[in-house]
Design a protein around this motif. Structure first.
Motif, short mmCIF file in Angstrom:
data_model
loop_
_atom_site.label_atom_id
_atom_site.label_comp_id
_atom_site.label_asym_id
_atom_site.label_seq_id
_atom_site.Cartn_x
_atom_site.Cartn_y
_atom_site.Cartn_z
N GLY A 203 50.94 -69.05 -81.34
CA GLY A 203 51.30 -67.55 -80.81
C GLY A 203 52.59 -67.17 -81.39
N THR A 204 52.91 -67.50 -82.47
CA THR A 204 54.27 -66.93 -83.01
C THR A 204 54.30 -67.26 -84.65
OG1 THR A 204 56.54 -67.00 -82.83
CG2 THR A 204 55.36 -69.09 -82.55
N PRO A 205 54.94 -66.37 -85.34
CA PRO A 205 55.02 -66.71 -86.74
C PRO A 205 55.51 -68.09 -87.09
CG PRO A 205 55.81 -64.42 -86.28
CD PRO A 205 55.52 -65.18 -84.85
N ILE A 206 55.00 -68.94 -87.88
CA ILE A 206 55.48 -70.24 -88.30
C ILE A 206 55.31 -70.41 -89.83
CG2 ILE A 206 55.21 -72.63 -87.99
CD1 ILE A 206 54.12 -71.99 -85.01
N ALA A 207 56.59 -70.47 -90.65
CA ALA A 207 56.16 -70.89 -92.00
C ALA A 207 55.92 -72.48 -92.11
CB ALA A 207 57.68 -70.79 -92.64
N ALA A 208 55.47 -72.77 -93.48
CA ALA A 208 54.99 -73.91 -93.84
C ALA A 208 56.18 -75.05 -93.65
CB ALA A 208 54.76 -73.82 -95.27
N GLY A 209 55.80 -76.17 -93.26
CA GLY A 209 56.69 -77.24 -93.10
C GLY A 209 57.70 -77.61 -94.44
N LEU A 210 58.85 -78.20 -94.32
CA LEU A 210 59.29 -78.71 -95.48
C LEU A 210 60.00 -80.07 -95.16
CD1 LEU A 210 61.24 -75.40 -96.69
CD2 LEU A 210 59.28 -76.42 -97.85
N TYR B 189 56.41 -72.58 -78.24
CA TYR B 189 56.87 -71.84 -79.77
C TYR B 189 57.34 -70.54 -79.27
CZ TYR B 189 55.84 -75.83 -82.50
OH TYR B 189 55.56 -77.10 -83.12
N ALA B 190 56.70 -69.87 -78.38
CA ALA B 190 57.20 -68.43 -77.95
C ALA B 190 58.74 -68.44 -77.56
CB ALA B 190 56.29 -67.78 -76.91
N ARG B 191 59.08 -69.41 -76.73
CA ARG B 191 60.35 -69.43 -76.28
C ARG B 191 61.31 -69.82 -77.72
NH1 ARG B 191 61.01 -73.27 -71.19
NH2 ARG B 191 58.90 -74.16 -72.06
N ILE B 192 61.04 -70.59 -78.37
CA ILE B 192 61.83 -70.74 -79.85
C ILE B 192 61.72 -69.46 -80.39
CG2 ILE B 192 61.84 -71.84 -82.10
CD1 ILE B 192 59.87 -74.31 -80.66
N ALA B 193 60.73 -68.53 -80.68
CA ALA B 193 60.70 -67.46 -81.43
C ALA B 193 61.74 -66.46 -80.60
CB ALA B 193 59.44 -66.79 -81.78
N ALA B 194 61.71 -66.50 -79.33
CA ALA B 194 62.50 -65.70 -78.66
C ALA B 194 63.96 -65.81 -78.69
CB ALA B 194 62.30 -65.53 -77.20
N ARG B 195 64.33 -67.12 -79.00
CA ARG B 195 66.13 -67.52 -78.93
C ARG B 195 66.31 -67.36 -80.51
NH1 ARG B 195 66.10 -73.05 -80.90
NH2 ARG B 195 64.58 -74.37 -80.06
N VAL B 196 65.49 -67.79 -81.40
CA VAL B 196 65.90 -67.55 -82.79
C VAL B 196 65.98 -66.02 -83.21
CG1 VAL B 196 65.31 -69.81 -83.46
CG2 VAL B 196 63.65 -67.83 -84.01
N GLY B 197 65.16 -65.16 -82.64
CA GLY B 197 64.98 -63.94 -82.71
C GLY B 197 66.08 -63.11 -82.17
N GLY B 198 66.53 -63.80 -80.98
CA GLY B 198 67.85 -63.11 -80.38
C GLY B 198 68.85 -63.44 -81.32
N TRP B 199 69.12 -64.66 -81.91
CA TRP B 199 70.16 -64.92 -82.87
C TRP B 199 70.03 -63.81 -84.11
CZ3 TRP B 199 70.03 -66.53 -87.98
CH2 TRP B 199 71.27 -67.07 -88.69
N LEU B 200 68.77 -63.54 -84.54
CA LEU B 200 68.93 -62.85 -85.63
C LEU B 200 69.07 -61.25 -85.39
CD1 LEU B 200 65.33 -63.75 -87.26
CD2 LEU B 200 67.50 -63.73 -88.25
#
Length: 209
Positions: A177-184, A130-141
């Protein structure tokens, strides 16, 4: 990471992998089912009702077939040009490594439960955490923070939960170890404006990712 414009973040419609209960992950091309197309129609209708025809909306999608198919249907409802969409691989779904493409039941038989109570997938031993997901979507942001006006982003179950968690300042998940919103459910779309999330349409899908 609050922007001046609004972000409409949508989860793609059901795919053949979802219907067969297979782990999809970052598999690039898994087509929508009829239910998936219906879910895309529903999101398109909801956005048309809220935004009207030909809204000033920048279109974004992950580089997967299912995200681009979903976007094509929504863009038709909004009378926007799908060919003008921007595609970024950083919006793709969690990489599932050797679990990708396998049936959930087979992986569970081998390693035990792979989904927690909140619908989050356990990372595969050789997959993406999940940390790597946060890093890449954070980079996009960070790279798109100066985008003018509103935008529509078509992506995936897990990666959108991380993106939404980062954008809305959710608490860091105690295990991942990363912010995660509720599932939809699949076929859902939310609006995030100045860090506040509102559900625009709650989809009818079932798959956790």
């Amino acid at each position: 990471m609050a922007r001046k414009g609004r972000d409409f973040i949508a989860r793609h419609g059901e795919t053949v992998f979802n219907a067969a209960r297979r782990l999809q992950g970052d598999v690039p091309h898994t087509p929508l089912t009829r239910a998936g197309f219906a879910q895309a129609d529903e999101m398109g209708e909801a956005l048309r009702h809220q935004l009207g025809a030909r809204p000033a909306l920048t279109l974004w999608a992950s580089n997967t077939g299912r995200a681009l198919q979903t976007l094509a249907v929504i863009a038709e409802h909004l009378e926007l040009d799908w060919h003008g969409a921007r595609v970024d691989a950083r919006l793709v779904e969690i990489g599932m490594g050797s679990w990708g493409g396998r049936y959930y039941a087979d992986v569970i038989d081998q390693v035990g439960p792979v989904i927690d109570q909140s619908g989050l997938l356990r990372p595969a031993p050789d997959g993406e955490d999940y940390a790597r997901i946060a890093a890449r979507v954070g980079g996009w942001l960070a790279d798109t923070d100066d985008d003018d006006g509103d935008r529509l982003v078509i992506m995936h179950g897990i990666s959108s939960r991380v993106l939404r968690g980062v954008m809305t300042g959710q608490d860091v998940h105690p295990e991942f170890g990363t912010p995660i919103a509720a599932g939809l459910p699949q076929g859902s779309v939310v609006r995030i404006e100045r860090g506040v999330e509102t559900i625009v349409y709650l989809g009818s899908g079932y798959a956790p990712a």
